[in-house]
Design a protein around this motif. Structure first.
Motif, PDB file in Angstrom:
ATOM      1  N   ASP A 213     -30.429  31.650  -1.682  1.00 37.22           N
ATOM      2  CA  ASP A 213     -31.386  32.284  -2.197  1.00 37.22           C
ATOM      3  C   ASP A 213     -31.238  33.512  -1.298  1.00 37.22           C
ATOM      4  O   ASP A 213     -31.149  33.414   0.138  1.00 37.22           O
ATOM      5  N   GLU A 215     -32.540  38.256  -1.033  1.00 36.26           N
ATOM      6  CA  GLU A 215     -32.935  39.343  -1.608  1.00 36.26           C
ATOM      7  C   GLU A 215     -31.894  39.954  -2.104  1.00 36.26           C
ATOM      8  O   GLU A 215     -31.575  40.771  -3.014  1.00 36.26           O
ATOM      9  N   GLU A 216     -30.698  39.883  -1.381  1.00 34.77           N
ATOM     10  CA  GLU A 216     -29.556  40.559  -1.905  1.00 34.77           C
ATOM     11  C   GLU A 216     -28.343  39.684  -2.322  1.00 34.77           C
ATOM     12  O   GLU A 216     -27.625  40.080  -3.437  1.00 34.77           O
ATOM     13  N   ARG A 219     -28.868  39.334  -6.204  1.00 34.30           N
ATOM     14  CA  ARG A 219     -28.949  40.503  -7.122  1.00 34.30           C
ATOM     15  C   ARG A 219     -27.969  40.231  -8.283  1.00 34.30           C
ATOM     16  O   ARG A 219     -28.269  41.265  -9.313  1.00 34.30           O
ATOM     17  N   GLY A 351     -35.581  45.101   7.813  1.00 32.75           N
ATOM     18  CA  GLY A 351     -35.074  44.673   6.724  1.00 32.75           C
ATOM     19  C   GLY A 351     -34.122  45.499   6.062  1.00 32.75           C
ATOM     20  O   GLY A 351     -33.789  45.455   5.005  1.00 32.75           O
ATOM     21  N   MET A 354     -29.456  42.426   4.949  1.00 34.44           N
ATOM     22  CA  MET A 354     -29.398  41.281   4.935  1.00 34.44           C
ATOM     23  C   MET A 354     -28.234  40.302   5.584  1.00 34.44           C
ATOM     24  O   MET A 354     -27.345  39.878   4.680  1.00 34.44           O
ATOM     25  N   GLU A 357     -27.023  36.764   4.568  1.00 31.29           N
ATOM     26  CA  GLU A 357     -26.593  36.829   2.845  1.00 31.29           C
ATOM     27  C   GLU A 357     -25.000  37.602   2.594  1.00 31.29           C
ATOM     28  O   GLU A 357     -24.329  37.381   1.848  1.00 31.29           O
ATOM     29  N   ASN A 379     -37.665  39.586   5.329  1.00 31.55           N
ATOM     30  CA  ASN A 379     -37.006  39.226   4.185  1.00 31.55           C
ATOM     31  C   ASN A 379     -37.837  38.055   3.628  1.00 31.55           C
ATOM     32  O   ASN A 379     -38.415  37.181   4.035  1.00 31.55           O
ATOM     33  N   LYS A 380     -38.516  38.512   2.429  1.00 27.53           N
ATOM     34  CA  LYS A 380     -39.544  37.934   1.662  1.00 27.53           C
ATOM     35  C   LYS A 380     -38.854  36.625   1.155  1.00 27.53           C
ATOM     36  O   LYS A 380     -39.617  35.683   1.144  1.00 27.53           O
ATOM     37  N   VAL A 381     -37.686  36.327   0.807  1.00 28.09           N
ATOM     38  CA  VAL A 381     -37.264  34.793   0.499  1.00 28.09           C
ATOM     39  C   VAL A 381     -37.279  33.863   1.692  1.00 28.09           C
ATOM     40  O   VAL A 381     -37.761  32.734   1.340  1.00 28.09           O
TER      41      VAL A 381
END
Length: 687
Positions: A213, A215-216, A219, A351, A354, A357, A379-381
């Motif tokens: 999981d 943000e990047e 994708r 931010g 990432m 990730e 990081n929102k996740v």
């Protein structure tokens, strides 16, 4: 020896296992000759086993009927061994593939037929990719946004489930025959070989982890690239598995680890994120800082990349260094109190990237993953915003403060385009107890793709120099806290730490930290961090500063420093005087006006300087982003359409740019229908 102090003993720390694995291998000696011997042996074995996957028929040698016959023979083969035997007994001299370009396939919304992006949009001779192009079947004008993707479905044996992925097809093969290189469109032989490879099972282990999981990292889920092995073509994954298997058979840990570093360095160009740029007529590598998969992907032969990387590693001189290597969060408190003489840290930039990730591919092969719970990042996740980022960074800086000896220094390299993140870093440093002594701009010359293409990206890093107050000041402050003498004792100690003279291109630079408003800010922060009442107002502080310390060009010095400054001041033409202190919105606008009066500038040019100047921003004033200030108060030209008349007027006054204008006009393509100046010259994209 460069130092009379003796050898340096370093502690290298990172949260990422991949990062510390690299650090270990670059700081531990290895028998380079033995590495060369073993790398060549591994490559030879893998080439004998897998080289058939990267063979093609030289188009200038044979007829299409012969190619079709070979394709039929490959289709009838039932194993890799049969194909190897077929190639060994073939009368033709097969060429070796260097790389293959793959193209996305879309569906025309008008005629519903498949459109190969490479064939419809790429003008290879002109080196251009068209944003709008006609459908090759019905002639309708298309863009990537107007079309739906074509899809392929199949069964993934590795994860034992059906998958649906965006369709890509091979469109160009670059190959070598002897010492010469050629290019061709894939023929029936090439397509049959690729199809046969897809049908065979890879006999080696390779990572099949689900992308985490993030943000990047997620994708590419929409195009069906959901697991690590999906990011490689079947034949590249096969070769990587073969190389990794042979590397792991070494039981001597040091040698096995160095071979793994060689493997990892080669792997960075062997996934689907490697791009082919028609504008440059070559493959250019992945887009840094992202897991972006291009519409024209370049699949490079792993055997070629591994050979090049092996030669690079042969040149390494790796004497054993006196280092300790740690894989943990910086705030883990496992280092001894007051054990460090100096700290350099290049922390996460909010931010911007990432990190955990992006490292997932390397770590999937190593089978050790980053614990991202303490990762300092927005990081929102992960549920981390600016507040969480600042808290994590502050805890790390507190640990740096704990282990650093009194009076010693820490250097922080920082890069972000948001003032809020910059303020968070400064706040974290001050909360930990550090005193910021200097902020400089580091121009690394070569920027990332994001830095070069995004309008609000920052091209240059900031270098923050800060120190831990020495024990003498701390002891004296305990006796003088809350008194005027405590204030001036801090100022004297702080001035002693600051650089005395800085020059660039024959001009003396103003040292911001020596200006009265920043000296006041550092003094207040020093008191607040220790829970002590500030005994002087700003006006009283400024008056006392002028009485006690010599002033030169708006900066304050100790008496002996003033003499040194005067001497060096005579060696330069002038001082780059700053007339405005940036403390609020009004002064920020005035400072920007002063900068832009000299010449229009890009966001990337002015932003690092702006961050240096907002260190004294008043705490009760609402912090504002540079992009907001520029958008609301200044004329912006983004390089599209006619240049505004105000900028044209300035250009006419510039001798250097006047020559550029004249050359643009001479080309006959620099005016629109109304006779206004229009240009695509990057030197004229200004604010």
């Amino acid at each position: 020896p460069f130092s009379k102090l003796g050898a340096r003993y370093a502690v290298l720390n990172d949260l990422s296992p991949a990062a510390t694995f690299i650090a270990y291998n670059y700081n531990t000696s290895v028998d380079v000759k033995a590495f060369e011997r073993e790398a060549k042996r591994i490559l030879k074995e893998v080439e004998d086993e897998c080289g058939w996957m990267y063979k093609t028929v030289a188009s200038q040698q044979v007829s299409s009927s012969v190619v079709n016959e070979l394709a039929d023979e490959i289709t009838s083969c039932r194993s890799a061994d049969e194909i190897r035997m077929k190639f060994a007994t073939c009368n033709l001299q097969l060429a070796t593939i260097n790389y293959t370009v793959w193209s996305d396939v879309f569906v025309c919304p008008e005629c519903t037929r498949e459109v190969v992006f490479w064939e419809a949009a790429v003008d290879k001779e002109a080196g251009k990719v068209h944003d709008e192009f006609p459908c090759p079947h019905c002639g309708a004008m298309l863009t990537k946004r107007r079309m739906e993707r074509a899809w392929v479905t199949g069964y993934d044996v590795a994860i034992q489930q059906s998958i649906r992925q965006a369709k890509q097809v091979p469109v160009l093969i670059n190959y070598s025959l002897g010492k010469k290189r050629f290019e061709k469109t894939p023929d029936a032989f090439d397509l049959a070989l690729i199809e046969k490879i897809e049908q065979l099972e890879i006999p080696y282990w390779f990572p099949t982890d689900r992308m985490p999981d993030g943000e990047e990292s997620r994708r590419n889920d929409p195009i069906g690239l959901t697991h690590v092995h999906h990011f490689y073509t079947k034949r590249n994954l096969w070769v990587l598995g073969a190389v990794f298997d042979k590397v792991q058979k070494f039981k001597e840990g040091r040698f096995e680890n160095f071979l793994k570093i060689w493997f990892m360095s080669a792997m960075t160009r062997l996934h689907r994120m490697n791009r082919y740029m028609a504008q440059h007529n070559r493959h250019v590598g992945p887009l840094s800082g992202t897991l972006y998969v291009s519409a024209t992907m370049a699949e490079i032969s792993p055997l070629y990349v591994a050979f090049v990387k092996a030669k690079d590693h042969q040149r390494l001189n790796l004497p054993s260094q006196k280092v300790e290597i740690s894989t943990q969060s910086l705030d883990s408190k496992n280092l001894n109190l007051l054990s460090m003489d100096y700290i350099f840290t290049d922390p996460p930039f909010g931010g911007n990237l990432m990190y955990s990730e992006l490292n997932f591919f390397w770590e999937a092969w190593l089978r050790v993953f980053t614990n991202n719970k303490p990762e300092a990042i927005e990081n929102k996740v992960q549920g981390k915003g600016l507040q969480e980022y600042q808290h994590l960074m502050t805890e790390c800086f507190k640990e740096c403060y704990r282990v650093l000896k009194p009076g010693r220094w820490m250097t922080v390299e920082f890069h972000n385009s948001k003032n809020s993140v910059w303020n968070a870093i400064q706040g974290g440093l001050q909360s930990a107890g550090f005193v910021i002594a200097d902020v400089r701009i580091l121009d690394k010359q070569k920027g990332t793709t994001k830095q070069l293409t995004l309008a609000n990206a920052t091209k240059q890093d900031l270098i923050i120099s800060c120190y831990k107050p020495n024990g003498g000041l701390e002891e004296r402050f305990k006796l003088e806290a809350g008194t005027e003498e405590g204030v001036w004792d801090f100022v004297r100690t702080h001035l002693k730490q600051l650089p005395v003279f800085v020059s660039k291109n024959g001009q003396a630079e103003v040292i911001a930290e020596r200006q009265n408003y920043l000296l006041f800010d550092r003094m207040v922060a020093f008191h607040v961090q220790r829970g002590v009442t500030v005994p002087l107002s700003a006006a009283e502080f400024y008056a006392g500063l002028a009485q006690r310390f010599p002033e030169r060009d708006g900066m304050y010095f100790l008496p002996e420093q003033a003499a040194e400054y005067d001497k060096k001041r005579m060696t330069v033409r002038e001082v780059l005087q700053l007339k405005f202190f940036v403390t609020d919105e009004s002064s920020a606008i005035q400072w920007l006006k002063q900068q832009l009066l000299k010449k229009p500038q890009t966001f990337q040019e002015i932003h690092p300087q702006f961050l240096k100047e907002i260190g004294g921003w008043q705490k009760h004033e609402k912090p504002l982003e540079l992009s907001e200030l520029l958008e609301q108060n200044f004329l912006r030209y983004d390089g599209k359409g006619s240049i505004p008349q105000q900028i044209v007027s300035w250009l006419k006054q510039s001798e250097q740019l006047r020559d550029i204008i004249q050359s643009e006009l001479a080309s006959g393509q620099s005016t629109d229908d109304n006779g206004q100046l229009v240009t695509s010259n990057p030197q004229l994209i200004t604010r």
